[in-house]
Enzyme design. Structure first.
Site, PDB file in Angstrom:
ATOM      1  N   ASP A  91      -8.238  -1.228   9.227  1.00 60.08           N
ATOM      2  CA  ASP A  91      -6.842  -1.385   9.615  1.00 60.08           C
ATOM      3  C   ASP A  91      -6.667  -2.883   9.823  1.00 60.08           C
ATOM      4  O   ASP A  91      -7.319  -3.478  10.695  1.00 60.08           O
ATOM      5  CB  ASP A  91      -6.578  -0.610  10.915  1.00 60.08           C
ATOM      6  CG  ASP A  91      -5.131  -0.745  11.385  1.00 60.08           C
ATOM      7  OD1 ASP A  91      -4.474  -1.739  11.033  1.00 60.08           O
ATOM      8  OD2 ASP A  91      -4.685   0.147  12.122  1.00 60.08           O
TER       9      ASP A  91
ATOM     10  N   ASN B 137      -4.166  -6.715  -0.061  1.00 59.56           N
ATOM     11  CA  ASN B 137      -3.063  -5.935  -0.637  1.00 59.56           C
ATOM     12  C   ASN B 137      -2.248  -5.191   0.425  1.00 59.56           C
ATOM     13  O   ASN B 137      -1.060  -4.956   0.208  1.00 59.56           O
ATOM     14  CB  ASN B 137      -3.652  -4.936  -1.654  1.00 59.56           C
ATOM     15  CG  ASN B 137      -2.649  -3.878  -2.050  1.00 59.56           C
ATOM     16  OD1 ASN B 137      -1.766  -4.129  -2.864  1.00 59.56           O
ATOM     17  ND2 ASN B 137      -2.742  -2.691  -1.462  1.00 59.56           N
TER      18      ASN B 137
ATOM     19  N   TYR C 236      10.119  -9.217   5.976  1.00 62.44           N
ATOM     20  CA  TYR C 236       9.292  -9.090   4.758  1.00 62.44           C
ATOM     21  C   TYR C 236       9.232 -10.415   3.998  1.00 62.44           C
ATOM     22  O   TYR C 236       8.148 -10.897   3.653  1.00 62.44           O
ATOM     23  CB  TYR C 236       9.859  -7.985   3.855  1.00 62.44           C
ATOM     24  CG  TYR C 236       8.962  -7.687   2.670  1.00 62.44           C
ATOM     25  CD1 TYR C 236       7.814  -6.920   2.821  1.00 62.44           C
ATOM     26  CD2 TYR C 236       9.253  -8.202   1.414  1.00 62.44           C
ATOM     27  CE1 TYR C 236       6.983  -6.652   1.739  1.00 62.44           C
ATOM     28  CE2 TYR C 236       8.429  -7.937   0.323  1.00 62.44           C
ATOM     29  CZ  TYR C 236       7.293  -7.163   0.492  1.00 62.44           C
ATOM     30  OH  TYR C 236       6.464  -6.916  -0.584  1.00 62.44           O
TER      31      TYR C 236
ATOM     32  N   LYS D 203       5.857 -12.910   3.469  1.00 62.62           N
ATOM     33  CA  LYS D 203       5.237 -13.244   2.180  1.00 62.62           C
ATOM     34  C   LYS D 203       5.253 -14.759   1.956  1.00 62.62           C
ATOM     35  O   LYS D 203       4.324 -15.304   1.336  1.00 62.62           O
ATOM     36  CB  LYS D 203       5.934 -12.502   1.035  1.00 62.62           C
ATOM     37  CG  LYS D 203       5.737 -10.983   1.086  1.00 62.62           C
ATOM     38  CD  LYS D 203       4.270 -10.555   0.936  1.00 62.62           C
ATOM     39  CE  LYS D 203       4.092  -9.047   0.850  1.00 62.62           C
ATOM     40  NZ  LYS D 203       2.704  -8.606   0.719  1.00 62.62           N
TER      41      LYS D 203
ATOM     42  N   THR E 134       6.680   2.425  -5.694  1.00 64.17           N
ATOM     43  CA  THR E 134       5.685   2.912  -4.721  1.00 64.17           C
ATOM     44  C   THR E 134       6.425   3.396  -3.476  1.00 64.17           C
ATOM     45  O   THR E 134       7.642   3.220  -3.359  1.00 64.17           O
ATOM     46  CB  THR E 134       4.713   1.786  -4.284  1.00 64.17           C
ATOM     47  OG1 THR E 134       5.461   0.798  -3.581  1.00 64.17           O
ATOM     48  CG2 THR E 134       3.971   1.160  -5.451  1.00 64.17           C
TER      49      THR E 134
HETATM   50  N1  LIG Z   1       6.013  -2.188  -4.717  1.00 67.19           N
HETATM   51  C1  LIG Z   1       6.551  -3.349  -5.004  1.00 67.19           C
HETATM   52  O1  LIG Z   1       7.601  -3.423  -5.685  1.00 67.19           O
HETATM   53  C2  LIG Z   1       5.914  -4.616  -4.524  1.00 67.19           C
HETATM   54  C3  LIG Z   1       6.439  -5.826  -4.993  1.00 67.19           C
HETATM   55  C4  LIG Z   1       5.866  -7.013  -4.572  1.00 67.19           C
HETATM   56  C5  LIG Z   1       4.789  -6.975  -3.704  1.00 67.19           C
HETATM   57  N2  LIG Z   1       4.303  -5.782  -3.257  1.00 67.19           N
HETATM   58  C6  LIG Z   1       3.155  -5.805  -2.348  1.00 67.19           C
HETATM   59  O2  LIG Z   1       2.136  -4.985  -2.886  1.00 67.19           O
HETATM   60  C7  LIG Z   1       1.282  -4.539  -1.834  1.00 67.19           C
HETATM   61  C8  LIG Z   1       1.021  -3.051  -1.980  1.00 67.19           C
HETATM   62  O3  LIG Z   1       2.244  -2.371  -1.755  1.00 67.19           O
HETATM   63  P1  LIG Z   1       2.648  -1.003  -2.475  1.00 67.19           P
HETATM   64  O4  LIG Z   1       3.932  -1.253  -3.138  1.00 67.19           O
HETATM   65  O5  LIG Z   1       1.501  -0.462  -3.211  1.00 67.19           O
HETATM   66  O6  LIG Z   1       2.965  -0.115  -1.170  1.00 67.19           O
HETATM   67  P2  LIG Z   1       2.385   1.268  -0.630  1.00 67.19           P
HETATM   68  O7  LIG Z   1       2.260   2.267  -1.723  1.00 67.19           O
HETATM   69  O8  LIG Z   1       3.234   1.585   0.551  1.00 67.19           O
HETATM   70  O9  LIG Z   1       0.913   0.887  -0.164  1.00 67.19           O
HETATM   71  C9  LIG Z   1       0.697   0.053   0.934  1.00 67.19           C
HETATM   72  C10 LIG Z   1      -0.744   0.182   1.352  1.00 67.19           C
HETATM   73  O10 LIG Z   1      -0.958  -0.697   2.481  1.00 67.19           O
HETATM   74  C11 LIG Z   1      -1.594   0.077   3.479  1.00 67.19           C
HETATM   75  N3  LIG Z   1      -1.396  -0.461   4.827  1.00 67.19           N
HETATM   76  C12 LIG Z   1      -0.245  -0.641   5.499  1.00 67.19           C
HETATM   77  N4  LIG Z   1      -0.509  -1.112   6.733  1.00 67.19           N
HETATM   78  C13 LIG Z   1      -1.857  -1.234   6.814  1.00 67.19           C
HETATM   79  C14 LIG Z   1      -2.739  -1.655   7.824  1.00 67.19           C
HETATM   80  N5  LIG Z   1      -2.315  -2.051   9.040  1.00 67.19           N
HETATM   81  N6  LIG Z   1      -4.068  -1.678   7.565  1.00 67.19           N
HETATM   82  C15 LIG Z   1      -4.536  -1.278   6.358  1.00 67.19           C
HETATM   83  N7  LIG Z   1      -3.745  -0.827   5.371  1.00 67.19           N
HETATM   84  C16 LIG Z   1      -2.425  -0.811   5.609  1.00 67.19           C
HETATM   85  C17 LIG Z   1      -1.035   1.467   3.332  1.00 67.19           C
HETATM   86  O11 LIG Z   1      -1.829   2.410   4.024  1.00 67.19           O
HETATM   87  P3  LIG Z   1      -1.224   3.814   4.582  1.00 67.19           P
HETATM   88  O12 LIG Z   1      -1.235   4.772   3.423  1.00 67.19           O
HETATM   89  O13 LIG Z   1      -2.163   4.160   5.667  1.00 67.19           O
HETATM   90  O14 LIG Z   1       0.169   3.526   5.056  1.00 67.19           O
HETATM   91  C18 LIG Z   1      -1.097   1.605   1.820  1.00 67.19           C
HETATM   92  O15 LIG Z   1      -2.397   1.901   1.413  1.00 67.19           O
HETATM   93  C19 LIG Z   1       1.983  -4.931  -0.525  1.00 67.19           C
HETATM   94  O16 LIG Z   1       1.403  -6.104  -0.001  1.00 67.19           O
HETATM   95  C20 LIG Z   1       3.398  -5.206  -0.977  1.00 67.19           C
HETATM   96  O17 LIG Z   1       4.071  -6.096  -0.117  1.00 67.19           O
HETATM   97  C21 LIG Z   1       4.843  -4.600  -3.655  1.00 67.19           C
END
Ligand SMILES: NC(=O)c1ccc[n+]([C@@H]2O[C@H](COP(=O)([O-])OP(=O)(O)OC[C@H]3O[C@@H](n4cnc5c(N)ncnc54)[C@H](OP(=O)(O)O)[C@@H]3O)[C@@H](O)[C@H]2O)c1
Length: 244
Positions: free
Chosen positions: A63, A90, A167, A171, A202
């Site tokens: 975590d 990530n 957010y 970043k 996601t």
């Molecule tokens: N999706 C997009 O369009 C997008 C665009 C630009 C950047 N990003 C970045 O990509 C990364 C991944 O996001 P995603 O879109 O794949 O979102 P996601 O499906 O919501 O996945 C987020 C992951 O982070 C984990 N997490 C959250 N808080 C945490 C903590 N305190 N300790 C450990 N793990 C934690 C979540 O775990 P749980 O399952 O336990 O909640 C999940 O595994 C993020 O940094 C996000 O900002 C995403």
């Protein structure tokens, strides 16, 4: 591309979304991947899924807001492998209520920072001694074009109206970690890069956008496996360098 043989990667937040796909693609390249997950059961289910696909993965509880869990994971990696080649920061969140600067509740902004910025700093600090033991360490910070100061001020940027104070600033701060760490480590074999996966469907964004997690994962993975000559731009997406 560096030879993946014998390389060890840790991906935080790897139980789902882009992180799970980064883990899958790194493992497909022959890297042993540790799936970091804050919920051990969900991490184990995702690791099992990849193992059944024939991939070399295991799972570790992290975590990013719990320093003890991070230190415990670092001790486990130290005792089992003695090094870490690739760290992908990530794990990230969007928090309901995050909004424009005039109205964003401070507790919400702080909560986002705790995960997206302080979480990454904590993990980096714990894992750096292990990255120093690798031949060519890589730290990939999963950032966003929403963290670009320049693009936030550009009315032509598609995300111009996305005013999420917590957010976007988290970043931008993560990008500063990339710049400062990269400069601090310039005389080592460790490279630090911020990569934007692009708008990807996601849970984080309610499944907006056209891209699949596997597509969002591709550039972070490509960069993680690149040799040092390709790593001159510190903030990028699949189309090249992004403005700070
Ligand atoms: N999706 C997009 O369009 C997008 C665009 C630009 C950047 N990003 C970045 O990509 C990364 C991944 O996001 P995603 O879109 O794949 O979102 P996601 O499906 O919501 O996945 C987020 C992951 O982070 C984990 N997490 C959250 N808080 C945490 C903590 N305190 N300790 C450990 N793990 C934690 C979540 O775990 P749980 O399952 O336990 O909640 C999940 O595994 C993020 O940094 C996000 O900002 C995403």
């Amino acid at each position: 591309m560096l030879n993946a043989n014998g390389r060890i990667a840790l991906v935080t937040g790897a139980n789902k979304g882009i992180g799970l796909e980064i883990a899958r693609q790194l493992a497909t390249s022959g890297v042993h991947v540790l799936l970091g997950a804050r919920d051990e059961n969900r991490g184990a289910i995702s690791a099992d899924q990849l193992s059944k696909e024939g991939l070399d993965v295991s799972c570790v509880r992290i975590d990013v807001c719990d320093e003890e869990s991070i230190l415990k994971a670092a001790r486990k990696i130290e005792s089992e492998y003695g090094k870490l080649d690739i760290l992908v920061n990530n794990a990230g969140i969007v928090v309901r209520g995050d909004t424009a600067p005039s109205a964003a509740p401070l507790n919400v902004v702080r909560k986002v920072f705790d995960t997206n910025f302080f979480g990454a700093v904590s993990v980096v600090q714990a894992m750096l001694p292990l990255l120093r033991n690798a031949r060519a360490g890589r730290i990939i910070n999963i950032s966003s074009s929403l963290g670009s100061l320049t693009l936030n001020g550009d009315p032509n940027y598609p995300g111009y109206d996305v005013r999420l104070l917590g957010y976007n600033t988290s970043k931008a701060a993560l990008n500063m970690l990339t710049v400062q760490l990269s400069s601090e480590l310039k005389d080592t074999n460790i490279k630090v890069v911020s990569v934007c996966p692009g708008l990807t469907k996601t849970d984080l964004n309610g499944h907006m956008g056209d891209r699949l997690p596997s597509e969002g994962a591709a550039e972070p993975v490509r960069v993680a496996l690149s040799d040092s000559n390709e790593l001159s731009s510190l903030f990028r997406d699949e189309n090249g360098e992004l403005p700070w």
